[in-house]
Design a protein around this motif. Structure first.
Motif, PDB file in Angstrom:
ATOM      1  N   PHE A 194       0.671  -1.770  -0.344  1.00  0.00           N
ATOM      2  CA  PHE A 194      -0.460   0.068   0.150  1.00  0.00           C
ATOM      3  C   PHE A 194       0.597   1.453  -0.303  1.00  0.00           C
ATOM      4  O   PHE A 194       1.520   1.254   0.993  1.00  0.00           O
ATOM      5  CB  PHE A 194      -0.493  -0.139   1.748  1.00  0.00           C
ATOM      6  CG  PHE A 194      -1.453  -1.019   0.881  1.00  0.00           C
ATOM      7  CD1 PHE A 194      -2.862  -0.923   0.656  1.00  0.00           C
ATOM      8  CD2 PHE A 194      -1.987  -2.293   2.462  1.00  0.00           C
ATOM      9  CE1 PHE A 194      -3.666  -2.157   0.233  1.00  0.00           C
ATOM     10  CE2 PHE A 194      -2.650  -2.928   2.765  1.00  0.00           C
ATOM     11  CZ  PHE A 194      -3.669  -2.942   1.336  1.00  0.00           C
ATOM     12  N   VAL A 195       0.506   2.242  -0.935  1.00  0.00           N
ATOM     13  CA  VAL A 195       1.246   3.200  -0.974  1.00  0.00           C
ATOM     14  C   VAL A 195       0.571   4.321   0.256  1.00  0.00           C
ATOM     15  O   VAL A 195      -0.031   4.253   0.891  1.00  0.00           O
ATOM     16  CB  VAL A 195       1.092   4.241  -2.116  1.00  0.00           C
ATOM     17  CG1 VAL A 195       2.187   5.790  -2.338  1.00  0.00           C
ATOM     18  CG2 VAL A 195       1.708   3.354  -3.058  1.00  0.00           C
ATOM     19  N   ARG A 196       1.442   5.318   0.458  1.00  0.00           N
ATOM     20  CA  ARG A 196       1.385   6.131   1.965  1.00  0.00           C
ATOM     21  C   ARG A 196       0.831   7.630   1.795  1.00  0.00           C
ATOM     22  O   ARG A 196       1.505   7.500   0.748  1.00  0.00           O
ATOM     23  CB  ARG A 196       2.311   6.003   2.824  1.00  0.00           C
ATOM     24  CG  ARG A 196       3.371   4.785   4.035  1.00  0.00           C
ATOM     25  CD  ARG A 196       4.141   4.934   5.114  1.00  0.00           C
ATOM     26  NE  ARG A 196       3.839   3.839   5.961  1.00  0.00           N
ATOM     27  CZ  ARG A 196       2.584   3.228   6.779  1.00  0.00           C
ATOM     28  NH1 ARG A 196       1.618   4.514   7.016  1.00  0.00           N
ATOM     29  NH2 ARG A 196       2.590   2.753   7.868  1.00  0.00           N
ATOM     30  N   ILE A 197       0.035   7.855   1.760  1.00  0.00           N
ATOM     31  CA  ILE A 197      -0.666   8.243   1.270  1.00  0.00           C
ATOM     32  C   ILE A 197      -1.652   9.783   2.749  1.00  0.00           C
ATOM     33  O   ILE A 197      -1.303   9.480   3.174  1.00  0.00           O
ATOM     34  CB  ILE A 197      -2.394   8.826   0.892  1.00  0.00           C
ATOM     35  CG1 ILE A 197      -1.704   6.984  -0.322  1.00  0.00           C
ATOM     36  CG2 ILE A 197      -2.771   9.478  -0.180  1.00  0.00           C
ATOM     37  CD1 ILE A 197      -3.425   6.618  -1.036  1.00  0.00           C
ATOM     38  N   GLU A 198      -0.730  11.072   2.370  1.00  0.00           N
ATOM     39  CA  GLU A 198      -0.848  12.946   3.411  1.00  0.00           C
ATOM     40  C   GLU A 198      -2.748  12.108   3.236  1.00  0.00           C
ATOM     41  O   GLU A 198      -2.808  12.269   4.601  1.00  0.00           O
ATOM     42  CB  GLU A 198      -0.367  13.348   2.759  1.00  0.00           C
ATOM     43  CG  GLU A 198      -0.686  14.554   4.238  1.00  0.00           C
ATOM     44  CD  GLU A 198       0.104  16.015   2.845  1.00  0.00           C
ATOM     45  OE1 GLU A 198      -0.340  16.800   3.606  1.00  0.00           O
ATOM     46  OE2 GLU A 198       1.596  15.769   2.786  1.00  0.00           O
ATOM     47  N   SER A 199      -3.502  11.847   2.276  1.00  0.00           N
ATOM     48  CA  SER A 199      -4.841  12.231   2.718  1.00  0.00           C
ATOM     49  C   SER A 199      -5.562  11.458   1.512  1.00  0.00           C
ATOM     50  O   SER A 199      -4.765  12.257   0.483  1.00  0.00           O
ATOM     51  CB  SER A 199      -4.949  12.869   3.174  1.00  0.00           C
ATOM     52  OG  SER A 199      -5.348  14.317   2.090  1.00  0.00           O
ATOM     53  N   CYS A 200      -6.919  10.991   1.748  1.00  0.00           N
ATOM     54  CA  CYS A 200      -7.376  10.623   0.343  1.00  0.00           C
ATOM     55  C   CYS A 200      -8.739  10.457   0.756  1.00  0.00           C
ATOM     56  O   CYS A 200      -9.281  10.557   1.394  1.00  0.00           O
ATOM     57  CB  CYS A 200      -6.665   9.443  -0.200  1.00  0.00           C
ATOM     58  SG  CYS A 200      -7.321   7.936   0.896  1.00  0.00           S
ATOM     59  N   ILE A 201      -9.625  10.086  -0.493  1.00  0.00           N
ATOM     60  CA  ILE A 201     -11.304  10.275  -0.342  1.00  0.00           C
ATOM     61  C   ILE A 201     -11.716   8.266  -0.288  1.00  0.00           C
ATOM     62  O   ILE A 201     -10.497   8.034  -1.790  1.00  0.00           O
ATOM     63  CB  ILE A 201     -12.298  10.167  -1.148  1.00  0.00           C
ATOM     64  CG1 ILE A 201     -12.064  11.988  -0.749  1.00  0.00           C
ATOM     65  CG2 ILE A 201     -13.471  10.357  -1.272  1.00  0.00           C
ATOM     66  CD1 ILE A 201     -12.598  13.389  -2.307  1.00  0.00           C
ATOM     67  N   TRP A 202     -11.971   7.865   0.250  1.00  0.00           N
ATOM     68  CA  TRP A 202     -11.232   5.701  -0.610  1.00  0.00           C
ATOM     69  C   TRP A 202     -13.120   5.585   0.006  1.00  0.00           C
ATOM     70  O   TRP A 202     -14.039   6.142  -0.002  1.00  0.00           O
ATOM     71  CB  TRP A 202     -11.485   5.556   1.019  1.00  0.00           C
ATOM     72  CG  TRP A 202     -11.635   3.794   1.287  1.00  0.00           C
ATOM     73  CD1 TRP A 202     -11.176   3.354  -0.315  1.00  0.00           C
ATOM     74  CD2 TRP A 202     -11.275   3.024   2.284  1.00  0.00           C
ATOM     75  NE1 TRP A 202     -12.002   1.958   0.084  1.00  0.00           N
ATOM     76  CE2 TRP A 202     -11.666   1.978   2.451  1.00  0.00           C
ATOM     77  CE3 TRP A 202     -11.413   3.575   4.081  1.00  0.00           C
ATOM     78  CZ2 TRP A 202     -11.296   0.917   2.959  1.00  0.00           C
ATOM     79  CZ3 TRP A 202     -11.300   2.029   4.499  1.00  0.00           C
ATOM     80  CH2 TRP A 202     -11.610   1.070   4.166  1.00  0.00           C
ATOM     81  N   PHE A 203     -12.930   4.860  -0.967  1.00  0.00           N
ATOM     82  CA  PHE A 203     -14.364   4.548  -2.169  1.00  0.00           C
ATOM     83  C   PHE A 203     -14.000   3.227  -2.341  1.00  0.00           C
ATOM     84  O   PHE A 203     -12.931   2.786  -2.186  1.00  0.00           O
ATOM     85  CB  PHE A 203     -14.232   5.042  -3.576  1.00  0.00           C
ATOM     86  CG  PHE A 203     -15.175   5.902  -3.920  1.00  0.00           C
ATOM     87  CD1 PHE A 203     -16.748   6.668  -3.541  1.00  0.00           C
ATOM     88  CD2 PHE A 203     -14.406   7.691  -3.978  1.00  0.00           C
ATOM     89  CE1 PHE A 203     -17.407   8.059  -3.928  1.00  0.00           C
ATOM     90  CE2 PHE A 203     -14.967   8.845  -4.009  1.00  0.00           C
ATOM     91  CZ  PHE A 203     -16.696   8.909  -4.106  1.00  0.00           C
ATOM     92  N   HIS A 204     -14.916   2.167  -1.037  1.00  0.00           N
ATOM     93  CA  HIS A 204     -14.963   1.152  -1.889  1.00  0.00           C
ATOM     94  C   HIS A 204     -16.507   0.497  -1.984  1.00  0.00           C
ATOM     95  O   HIS A 204     -17.022   1.122  -2.044  1.00  0.00           O
ATOM     96  CB  HIS A 204     -15.309   0.595   0.022  1.00  0.00           C
ATOM     97  CG  HIS A 204     -15.511  -1.372  -0.286  1.00  0.00           C
ATOM     98  ND1 HIS A 204     -14.285  -2.301  -1.041  1.00  0.00           N
ATOM     99  CD2 HIS A 204     -16.177  -2.399  -0.285  1.00  0.00           C
ATOM    100  CE1 HIS A 204     -14.755  -3.832  -0.601  1.00  0.00           C
ATOM    101  NE2 HIS A 204     -15.802  -3.735  -0.197  1.00  0.00           N
ATOM    102  N   PHE A 205     -15.664  -0.979  -2.929  1.00  0.00           N
ATOM    103  CA  PHE A 205     -17.080  -1.289  -3.889  1.00  0.00           C
ATOM    104  C   PHE A 205     -17.130  -2.662  -4.112  1.00  0.00           C
ATOM    105  O   PHE A 205     -16.151  -3.423  -3.792  1.00  0.00           O
ATOM    106  CB  PHE A 205     -17.189  -0.885  -5.475  1.00  0.00           C
ATOM    107  CG  PHE A 205     -16.816   0.394  -5.383  1.00  0.00           C
ATOM    108  CD1 PHE A 205     -18.743   1.287  -5.474  1.00  0.00           C
ATOM    109  CD2 PHE A 205     -16.099   1.261  -6.066  1.00  0.00           C
ATOM    110  CE1 PHE A 205     -18.010   2.569  -5.999  1.00  0.00           C
ATOM    111  CE2 PHE A 205     -15.944   2.672  -6.276  1.00  0.00           C
ATOM    112  CZ  PHE A 205     -17.112   3.455  -5.956  1.00  0.00           C
ATOM    113  N   ALA A 206     -17.972  -3.529  -3.673  1.00  0.00           N
ATOM    114  CA  ALA A 206     -17.947  -5.434  -3.596  1.00  0.00           C
ATOM    115  C   ALA A 206     -18.150  -5.510  -4.296  1.00  0.00           C
ATOM    116  O   ALA A 206     -17.003  -6.708  -4.922  1.00  0.00           O
ATOM    117  CB  ALA A 206     -19.686  -5.534  -3.103  1.00  0.00           C
ATOM    118  N   SER A 207     -17.940  -5.047  -5.887  1.00  0.00           N
ATOM    119  CA  SER A 207     -17.586  -5.993  -6.922  1.00  0.00           C
ATOM    120  C   SER A 207     -18.122  -5.119  -8.192  1.00  0.00           C
ATOM    121  O   SER A 207     -18.598  -3.308  -8.114  1.00  0.00           O
ATOM    122  CB  SER A 207     -18.312  -7.132  -7.561  1.00  0.00           C
ATOM    123  OG  SER A 207     -18.077  -8.004  -8.685  1.00  0.00           O
TER     124      SER A 207
END
Length: 416
Positions: free
Chosen positions: A37-50
């Motif tokens: 995993f690339v270390r990021i200072e901050s992000c918006i995280w989206f998760h999708f099942a499929s």
């Protein structure tokens, strides 16, 4: 929590065993091995099942990308069918498989990506990821959520699952029924925003892709498209092909391994079915020949089998009637992609978990069938009764148009 953790471990053991002989399970396992995993200072995280949830949440993803272009976006998928197809999407800076939901992996992942907000689409409730976000006071949103009374959250033994729901910052729900169910267990941080899939399919229908090979195959005929089909669907539809020799048929199977494509071709009238990849190759060769020979090929073909992933949503622009597969199995696939083009939609009997299917049936613009006779009866009616057919198309089109707007409502709340 102990039983939950045991269940996660047992699932991991099962999927590793299944990976020995199942390709999808193998992708699930190998995709999660040694992820850096690339270390990021901050992000918006989206998760999708499929993949389906990706398309459902895509309007929110696109809006975030547009309004917050300076922010990194991370996408995770649970299933290989989402990750393998969208791992190179330009809408994200990083795309990963979601790690297994253990306390250690959740901490490690969130430490790496440092999300400012987290957005899950429709469902998937992972305790350790949700709990870690809650402890760190990271807003966690569920978009296009939908609940049914039979789910474990509303059972006497569902206290742990209800605890997971309590870790969500806000639920953007598809309907009022879901609001009432959640209120019944003390969850009140909800609003009815509708389903973002309407926004996605509407945008797609307003700007459809031009597919010259499909235009050539259709060749002025009426076109019946069968989308996301399974073998049970295809057995019924193959008989329909023989009964409508003047129509053209396109099959877009849900899964496209060689064996299943060969079985489908074998069901159809001999010499009149061709795979899209073969059709594309042959047309390319014949373009060098005279137009007469080229026309002869198209005229002799009645069925086209799509042996790739990603075309289906654009194919509906060329159709006159659509059949949506999955209704003889665990449940129907996406009816809205076809409905956005104003197509009458037909599907199997297992549709009860899908609001849009029930609503289409209610307005007499969608049709559930259980056998060959019922399928032929509704197709006969649509084909022979122009008044009924045109009225159905108008109702379907208006239904989709009237339900657009979930993305705007959700974005206003989140940005606020």
């Amino acid at each position: 929590m102990l039983l939950y953790n045991i269940g996660i471990k047992l699932y991991s053991l099962f999927i590793h065993f299944a990976a020995l002989f199942n390709n999808k399970a193998k992708l699930w396992v190998t995709g999660r091995k040694n992820i850096a995993f690339v270390r990021i200072e901050s992000c918006i995280w989206f998760h999708f099942a499929s993949l389906g949830e990706f398309e459902q949440g895509r309007p929110i993803l696109e809006a975030m990308r547009s309004l917050h272009s300076g922010k990194k976006i991370v996408i995770t998928f649970f299933s290989p069918s989402g990750y393998e197809i969208r791992k190179n999407t330009p809408l994200a800076d990083y795309v990963y498989y979601l790690p297994l939901d253990t306390a250690q992996k959740a901490r490690k992942f969130i430490d790496a990506i440092n999300p400012e907000i987290i957005i899950f689409t429709k469902y998937e409730y992972w305790f350790h990821f949700f709990n870690e976000a809650h402890k760190r006071k990271i807003p966690l949103y569920i978009v296009s959520g939908i609940f049914r009374s039979g789910q474990v959250f509303f059972k006497w033994y569902g206290s742990f699952n209800r605890k997971i729901l309590s870790l969500v910052s806000h639920f953007f729900l598809q309907d009022e029924t879901s609001v009432q169910l959640l209120q019944g267990i003390g969850v009140t941080n909800t609003s009815v925003s509708g389903d973002t899939r309407f926004d996605r399919v509407w945008a797609n229908a307003q700007n459809p892709k031009v597919l010259p090979l499909i235009e050539e195959f259709k060749n002025g005929h009426k076109l019946f498209i069968a989308g996301s089909t399974w073998p049970q669907d295809e057995t019924l539809l193959a008989k329909l092909v023989s009964q409508y020799p003047d129509w053209k048929f396109i099959f877009a199977p849900h899964e496209i391994p060689e064996e299943k494509i060969n079985n489908l071709v074998a069901m159809l009238p001999e010499g009149k079915a061709i795979r899209f990849s073969q059709f594309s190759e042959v047309k390319g060769e014949r373009l060098k020949a005279k137009g007469e020979a080229n026309q002869s090929l198209t005229s002799n073909l009645q069925s086209l089998i799509i042996d790739n992933i990603g075309m289906l949503s654009s194919l509906y622009a060329y159709a006159d009637i659509a059949y949506i597969g999955g209704g003889f199995g665990v449940g129907i696939h996406n009816t809205l992609e076809a409905a956005a083009f104003g197509l009458p939609v037909i599907f199997g009997p297992n549709y009860q978990k899908f609001n849009e299917a029930k609503e289409l049936i209610f307005i007499k613009a969608g049709f559930s069938i259980s056998n060959e006779t019922e399928l032929k009866d509704i197709v006969d009616t649509l084909v022979s009764d122009d008044i009924f057919y045109n009225a159905t198309r108008k109702k379907v089109f208006n239904y989709v148009k009237e339900n657009v707007g979930a993305t705007e409502m959700i974005m206003k709340y989140i940005d606020k």
